[in-house]
Design an enzyme around this catalytic site. Structure first.
Site, PDB file in Angstrom:
ATOM      1  N   ASP A 148      43.895  45.888  40.749  1.00  0.00           N
ATOM      2  CA  ASP A 148      43.515  44.873  41.730  1.00  0.00           C
ATOM      3  C   ASP A 148      43.802  45.368  43.140  1.00  0.00           C
ATOM      4  O   ASP A 148      44.945  45.701  43.479  1.00  0.00           O
ATOM      5  CB  ASP A 148      44.278  43.569  41.466  1.00  0.00           C
ATOM      6  CG  ASP A 148      43.975  43.003  40.080  1.00  0.00           C
ATOM      7  OD1 ASP A 148      42.878  43.260  39.569  1.00  0.00           O
ATOM      8  OD2 ASP A 148      44.847  42.310  39.516  1.00  0.00           O
TER       9      ASP A 148
ATOM     10  N   ASP B 292      45.945  52.075  40.601  1.00  0.00           N
ATOM     11  CA  ASP B 292      46.211  50.642  40.515  1.00  0.00           C
ATOM     12  C   ASP B 292      44.871  49.931  40.337  1.00  0.00           C
ATOM     13  O   ASP B 292      43.813  50.491  40.652  1.00  0.00           O
ATOM     14  CB  ASP B 292      46.914  50.182  41.799  1.00  0.00           C
ATOM     15  CG  ASP B 292      47.169  48.687  41.811  1.00  0.00           C
ATOM     16  OD1 ASP B 292      47.581  48.143  40.772  1.00  0.00           O
ATOM     17  OD2 ASP B 292      46.924  48.068  42.862  1.00  0.00           O
TER      18      ASP B 292
END
Length: 432
Positions: free
Chosen positions: A264, A262
């Site tokens: 952020d 992922d």
């Protein structure tokens, strides 16, 4: 919506990024007999496609965008290969790199071929032998050279160095190249990949000469040649037995585990809808964590929900610009992302064309499945790292572990995961 702004990240290493690779493809391939009567050795079929396809495709993974073939024998076949790979605009190729070739008029050897191609060479360039495959983190090899070094050689420890000749290494300086020993024994060998400063051309004798016999030993004697050891998969196709072996194994070597990251909250601090360089802060240890995964032979993929597009906060172009900058920063530090997927859709979006349900938006696993459709992923040894339950749900949807990252140092987090998830396909771990 007002975005918080942080200071731009300083460039950590101002050295020029490695862009050009030169591949030596001029050998006769006499030990392969009839196989190379009409076909240059690097264009022989291996695992269903020309051997060069494997080399150039791997270079593209690491961000090399220009490849120059230095050929001789059956040069017209090499020219046809380049022409067939070219895209309609003539500026790229099916590999996503600019591919060109220079064909020598008379045999000049591996050293002479470099001299003949002098005008086409960058200040620093990667050099490959076109008849060997060595699976390493190429961006680790292309770190800035120490003062006084004109090249760095990728070295491989093998159980029998008799066929190749051994290398004597002290620290990161190569001191000598030994002749092939009469008896079999373990040793370091030249892996056929070099990071070179263009000044090396001034040390190549006039006339036909061999880089391996006439240039590198002299540089080593003067202390001007660096070396790094790697433990990645290695094979050359110079003899029939190894050509057959490569045909069996090369495809399997390209099937490797993946780390799906992922963005952020994992790779960068989550300031809220991050979409600009001056709004971006790397998580502690993130760059080193990605490099570690590269070194261990994992594919590294970025998977990120980008609902800010659907909400009208920024355009998709902003995502591409930021990801391009991220890739450049990673490459400056010897790391790279193999591929990226993002989802700009959200059911509550304010921009009509992005207001919808999408199976790419986590917790759905569409982004992961698309990556698996385009890359030969060893799913059994792969994993997801995310900072939310939606990331964990996407991992569960394709049957792989999800590791929740709640902050701290990402490198330490990845090290713990790798200790827990031993992979039989960690092909590029540097040798101890």
């Amino acid at each position: 919506m007002t975005m918080p702004v942080s200071e731009p990240i300083p460039v950590s290493n101002p050295a020029p990024l490695p862009r050009q690779c030169v591949i030596l493809v001029g050998g006769l391939g006499t030990r392969l007999g009839e196989r190379t009567r009409l076909t240059p050795k690097p264009l022989l079929d291996v695992a269903g496609k020309p051997f060069l396809d494997h080399l150039i495709g791997n270079l593209a993974r690491f961000g090399f965008d220009r490849v120059l073939l230095l050929g001789g024998y059956r040069g017209e076949v090499l020219r046809d290969y380049c022409a067939e790979a070219a895209t309609a605009d003539g500026r790229s190729s099916r590999f996503g790199v600019a591919l060109s070739c220079l064909i020598e008029d008379t045999p000049a050897g591996t050293g002479g071929a470099l001299v003949q191609g002098a005008d086409a060479l960058d200040e620093r360039f990667l050099l490959l032998n076109g008849d060997s495959f060595f699976d390493i983190n190429l961006l680790d090899l292309t770190a800035p050279l120490d003062p006084g070094a004109l090249a760095r050689v990728a070295l491989r420890r093998v159980t029998d160095a008799a066929r190749y000749g051994s290398v004597r290494l002290e620290g990161e300086r190569i001191r000598a190249f030994a002749e092939r020993p009469e008896q079999a024994g373990a040793g370091l060998i030249n892996g056929g990949i070099y990071w070179m400063d263009r000044r090396i051309l001034g040390h190549i004798p006039a006339g036909p000469c061999s880089l391996e016999r006439d240039v590198l030993p002299a540089l080593a004697k003067r202390g001007e040649l660096a070396g790094r050891c790697y433990g990645g998969a290695f094979i050359d196709i110079g003899i029939p037995e190894d050509l057959a072996h490569a045909n069996e194994l090369l495809g399997a070597w390209q099937r490797r585990p993946a780390a799906f990251l992922d963005r952020d909250g994992v790779v960068n601090l989550d300031h809220g809808y991050v979409h600009r360089q001056d709004h971006f802060d790397w998580v502690d240890g993130a760059v080193d964590a990605i490099k570690l995964l590269n070194d261990r032979g994992y594919y590294v993929f970025l998977i990120t929900n980008q609902a800010g597009v659907a909400h009208g906060y920024y355009e998709e172009e902003a995502i591409h610009l930021l990801h391009g900058w991220m890739r450049e920063e990673l490459r400056r530090n010897g790391a790279h992302l193999d591929d990226i997927r993002y989802c700009p859709y959200h059911l509550d979006g304010t921009v009509e064309r992005y207001r919808r349900i999408s199976d790419w938006r986590k917790p759905e696993a569409g982004m992961l499945r698309d990556l698996m459709a385009h890359w030969p992923v060893d799913l059994a040894a792969s994993f997801v790292i995310g900072d939310r339950e939606t990331d964990m749900a996407a991992a569960r949807a394709i049957g792989i572990p999800g590791h929740l990252f709640t902050g701290g140092n990402l490198l330490e987090h990845v090290r713990r995961i790798l200790d827990e998830e031993p992979s039989a396909n960690s092909v590029s771990r540097p040798a101890e």
